[in-house]
Design a protein around this motif. Structure first.
Motif, PDB file in Angstrom:
ATOM      1  N   LEU A 112      33.615  18.118  35.354  1.00 31.67           N
ATOM      2  CA  LEU A 112      32.445  17.365  34.895  1.00 31.67           C
ATOM      3  C   LEU A 112      31.278  17.508  35.869  1.00 31.67           C
ATOM      4  O   LEU A 112      30.286  16.777  35.783  1.00 31.67           O
ATOM      5  N   LYS A 113      31.406  18.446  36.786  1.00 31.58           N
ATOM      6  CA  LYS A 113      30.396  18.636  37.830  1.00 31.58           C
ATOM      7  C   LYS A 113      29.026  18.874  37.200  1.00 31.58           C
ATOM      8  O   LYS A 113      28.880  19.692  36.291  1.00 31.58           O
ATOM      9  N   GLY A 114      28.033  18.134  37.669  1.00 32.32           N
ATOM     10  CA  GLY A 114      26.683  18.268  37.134  1.00 32.32           C
ATOM     11  C   GLY A 114      26.395  17.309  35.991  1.00 32.32           C
ATOM     12  O   GLY A 114      25.243  17.110  35.616  1.00 32.32           O
ATOM     13  N   ASP A 115      27.425  16.715  35.413  1.00 28.58           N
ATOM     14  CA  ASP A 115      27.228  15.730  34.342  1.00 28.58           C
ATOM     15  C   ASP A 115      27.031  14.340  34.955  1.00 28.58           C
ATOM     16  O   ASP A 115      27.400  14.101  36.109  1.00 28.58           O
ATOM     17  N   GLU A 116      26.458  13.432  34.158  1.00 27.59           N
ATOM     18  CA  GLU A 116      26.348  12.045  34.615  1.00 27.59           C
ATOM     19  C   GLU A 116      27.720  11.387  34.473  1.00 27.59           C
ATOM     20  O   GLU A 116      28.247  11.281  33.364  1.00 27.59           O
ATOM     21  N   VAL A 117      28.311  10.987  35.592  1.00 26.76           N
ATOM     22  CA  VAL A 117      29.673  10.443  35.563  1.00 26.76           C
ATOM     23  C   VAL A 117      29.690   9.057  36.191  1.00 26.76           C
ATOM     24  O   VAL A 117      29.136   8.840  37.274  1.00 26.76           O
ATOM     25  N   GLU A 118      30.309   8.129  35.487  1.00 25.04           N
ATOM     26  CA  GLU A 118      30.526   6.782  36.024  1.00 25.04           C
ATOM     27  C   GLU A 118      31.988   6.671  36.441  1.00 25.04           C
ATOM     28  O   GLU A 118      32.885   7.019  35.679  1.00 25.04           O
ATOM     29  N   ASP A 119      32.190   6.199  37.651  1.00 23.64           N
ATOM     30  CA  ASP A 119      33.537   6.068  38.187  1.00 23.64           C
ATOM     31  C   ASP A 119      33.915   4.595  38.113  1.00 23.64           C
ATOM     32  O   ASP A 119      33.277   3.758  38.733  1.00 23.64           O
ATOM     33  N   ASP A 120      34.936   4.280  37.362  1.00 27.29           N
ATOM     34  CA  ASP A 120      35.348   2.887  37.174  1.00 27.29           C
ATOM     35  C   ASP A 120      36.732   2.699  37.788  1.00 27.29           C
ATOM     36  O   ASP A 120      37.740   2.920  37.146  1.00 27.29           O
ATOM     37  N   ARG A 121      36.735   2.307  39.076  1.00 33.63           N
ATOM     38  CA  ARG A 121      38.003   2.196  39.809  1.00 33.63           C
ATOM     39  C   ARG A 121      38.307   0.735  40.093  1.00 33.63           C
ATOM     40  O   ARG A 121      37.416  -0.045  40.427  1.00 33.63           O
ATOM     41  N   ALA A 128      55.073  -3.446  38.855  1.00 33.54           N
ATOM     42  CA  ALA A 128      55.508  -2.693  40.036  1.00 33.54           C
ATOM     43  C   ALA A 128      54.594  -2.967  41.235  1.00 33.54           C
ATOM     44  O   ALA A 128      54.606  -2.218  42.217  1.00 33.54           O
ATOM     45  N   GLY A 129      53.789  -4.028  41.136  1.00 37.66           N
ATOM     46  CA  GLY A 129      52.869  -4.359  42.226  1.00 37.66           C
ATOM     47  C   GLY A 129      51.462  -3.859  41.946  1.00 37.66           C
ATOM     48  O   GLY A 129      51.128  -3.495  40.814  1.00 37.66           O
ATOM     49  N   LYS A 130      50.635  -3.823  42.975  1.00 39.05           N
ATOM     50  CA  LYS A 130      49.247  -3.406  42.809  1.00 39.05           C
ATOM     51  C   LYS A 130      49.168  -1.886  42.755  1.00 39.05           C
ATOM     52  O   LYS A 130      49.695  -1.202  43.637  1.00 39.05           O
ATOM     53  N   LEU A 131      48.513  -1.371  41.715  1.00 34.88           N
ATOM     54  CA  LEU A 131      48.384   0.081  41.563  1.00 34.88           C
ATOM     55  C   LEU A 131      46.926   0.432  41.258  1.00 34.88           C
ATOM     56  O   LEU A 131      46.248  -0.294  40.524  1.00 34.88           O
ATOM     57  N   PRO A 132      46.458   1.566  41.809  1.00 38.37           N
ATOM     58  CA  PRO A 132      45.069   1.963  41.548  1.00 38.37           C
ATOM     59  C   PRO A 132      44.915   2.533  40.134  1.00 38.37           C
ATOM     60  O   PRO A 132      45.783   3.271  39.659  1.00 38.37           O
ATOM     61  N   VAL A 133      43.828   2.157  39.486  1.00 37.65           N
ATOM     62  CA  VAL A 133      43.509   2.644  38.134  1.00 37.65           C
ATOM     63  C   VAL A 133      42.074   3.141  38.167  1.00 37.65           C
ATOM     64  O   VAL A 133      41.218   2.551  38.831  1.00 37.65           O
ATOM     65  N   ARG A 134      41.809   4.241  37.492  1.00 35.54           N
ATOM     66  CA  ARG A 134      40.479   4.849  37.561  1.00 35.54           C
ATOM     67  C   ARG A 134      40.071   5.428  36.204  1.00 35.54           C
ATOM     68  O   ARG A 134      40.548   6.487  35.793  1.00 35.54           O
ATOM     69  N   ASN A 135      39.172   4.744  35.523  1.00 30.96           N
ATOM     70  CA  ASN A 135      38.559   5.338  34.335  1.00 30.96           C
ATOM     71  C   ASN A 135      37.430   6.249  34.781  1.00 30.96           C
ATOM     72  O   ASN A 135      36.674   5.909  35.694  1.00 30.96           O
ATOM     73  N   ILE A 136      37.312   7.398  34.143  1.00 31.34           N
ATOM     74  CA  ILE A 136      36.215   8.323  34.449  1.00 31.34           C
ATOM     75  C   ILE A 136      35.390   8.468  33.179  1.00 31.34           C
ATOM     76  O   ILE A 136      35.927   8.806  32.116  1.00 31.34           O
ATOM     77  N   ILE A 137      34.090   8.193  33.290  1.00 35.73           N
ATOM     78  CA  ILE A 137      33.242   8.158  32.097  1.00 35.73           C
ATOM     79  C   ILE A 137      32.123   9.185  32.252  1.00 35.73           C
ATOM     80  O   ILE A 137      31.328   9.104  33.192  1.00 35.73           O
ATOM     81  N   ALA A 138      32.084  10.151  31.354  1.00 38.50           N
ATOM     82  CA  ALA A 138      31.026  11.172  31.371  1.00 38.50           C
ATOM     83  C   ALA A 138      30.040  10.860  30.250  1.00 38.50           C
ATOM     84  O   ALA A 138      30.440  10.612  29.120  1.00 38.50           O
TER      85      ALA A 138
END
Ligand SMILES: [Zn+2]
Length: 345
Positions: A112-121, A128-138
């Protein structure tokens, strides 16, 4: 994904009953089906109404035909999409909180390089406890006021993480088709609504499917977009899940928005692909549900007949050899055509 089971709304750790349902669906009006799964044991489905083809449903939208003045959408490069799928699967199991998942995050961002990207982490509380989640929005801008969201999950099943399970169809196909959509959308401003591609994370249950142990990413995103008013701009959500099966049967989801599903069916018909759509009907629980609950018109395009009796679903047999670029072509083109129809509505 999952199904809402009858009135009790119980789950089957996924819509496993529907696969047992399919062989007899056409001949029965009410039935009761048992099922079992690899992650949370056996459950029992209650009486489910039999399916109706979209064309027989009394909805004026299905009779209206495509919107006047709608343009033909571009067609995707299915060979390229299949190439992405194979590269994604080659990372191995990709559940949240793992190194392989991080590698896939970087792979998606690199494409997605060069595109407008929103990182939703964020960090999710899971069984199972705390886990990282990451939506990627182009985001791809359009001339028209409003946004159409196309979403699909890229994480793979968590409980099967140590079984060699790679989720070629369940997780791989949706991530790959979104990367190909990005190729079709980037460049000059669209003559229509803005389109946002959501690479949704944490769709899969960490232990077994419940309202709080599923669709982590999309629950978070829907709540955030409601809070910051972004939701008001969203005209429709199109969700792709398990769309690569070489024997493609997209079901008509009873939790989706009827007029939008009708529009999908019109797009499929326009492209001559309607025989792959809506032979079966079932209520699906999937990444769209948090948006459905907030009133966003949504359509979940999912094939939940993955091998006879859905035998390949959530098993290490969910591998690339079961899939076909033709299926990616069909669903990809129908989704884009639906967007182009939405532009003209
Ligand atoms: Zn799954």
């Amino acid at each position: 994904m999952n199904v809402a089971i009858g009135r009790s709304n119980r789950n089957c750790c996924g819509p496993c009953w529907v696969t047992h349902l399919i062989p007899v669906l056409l001949s029965l009006t009410m039935l009761s089906i048992g099922c079992s799964s690899s992650t949370d044991g056996a459950h029992r489905a209650e009486a489910i109404p039999a399916s109706q083809p979209a064309s027989s449903q009394a909805n004026p939208n299905s009779l209206a035909g495509p919107p006047a003045g709608a343009q033909l959408a571009p067609t995707i490069n299915a060979a390229r999409a299949m190439g992405y799928l194979k590269e994604i699967v080659a990372f191995g199991p990709r559940p949240i909180g793992t190194k392989n998942h991080e590698r896939l995050e970087e792979y998606i961002l690199a494409h997605l390089k060069g595109d407008e990207v929103e990182d939703d982490r964020f960090v999710a509380d899971t069984p199972a406890g705390k886990l990282p989640v990451r939506n990627i929005i182009a985001k791809y801008p359009g001339t028209k006021d409003g946004v159409i969201v196309i979403a699909g999950h890229y994480d793979t099943n968590y409980p099967l993480r140590d079984t060699g399970y790679v989720g070629a169809n369940d997780g791989g196909s949706s991530a790959a088709i979104l990367l190909e959509f990005a190729n079709q959308l980037r460049g000059k401003k669209r003559d229509g609504y803005s389109v946002w591609l959501v690479f949704a994370d944490g769709e899969e249950a960490v232990k077994s499917w419940t309202d709080t142990d599923s669709v982590y990413g999309m629950r978070h995103l829907a709540a955030r977009w409601q809070k910051d008013q972004t939701l008001k701009k969203i005209k429709a959500l199109l969700l792709a899940d398990m769309i690569g099966d070489q024997d493609l049967n997209i079901l008509r989801d009873q939790n989706s928005t009827p007029w939008l599903e009708d529009l999908v069916y019109q797009a499929a018909t326009k492209l001559g692909y309607q025989s792959h759509f809506f032979e079966q009907t079932a209520p699906m629980e999937d990444d769209h549900i948090p948006f459905v609950k907030l009133g966003i018109p949504s359509a979940d395009l999912i094939d939940f007949e993955y091998g006879y009796g859905n035998v390949f679903w959530h098993t290490p047999q969910d591998t690339v050899d079961k899939l076909s670029p033709k299926s990616l072509q069909i669903v990809g083109d129908v989704i884009l055509q639906t967007v182009w129809f939405l532009d003209a509505r």
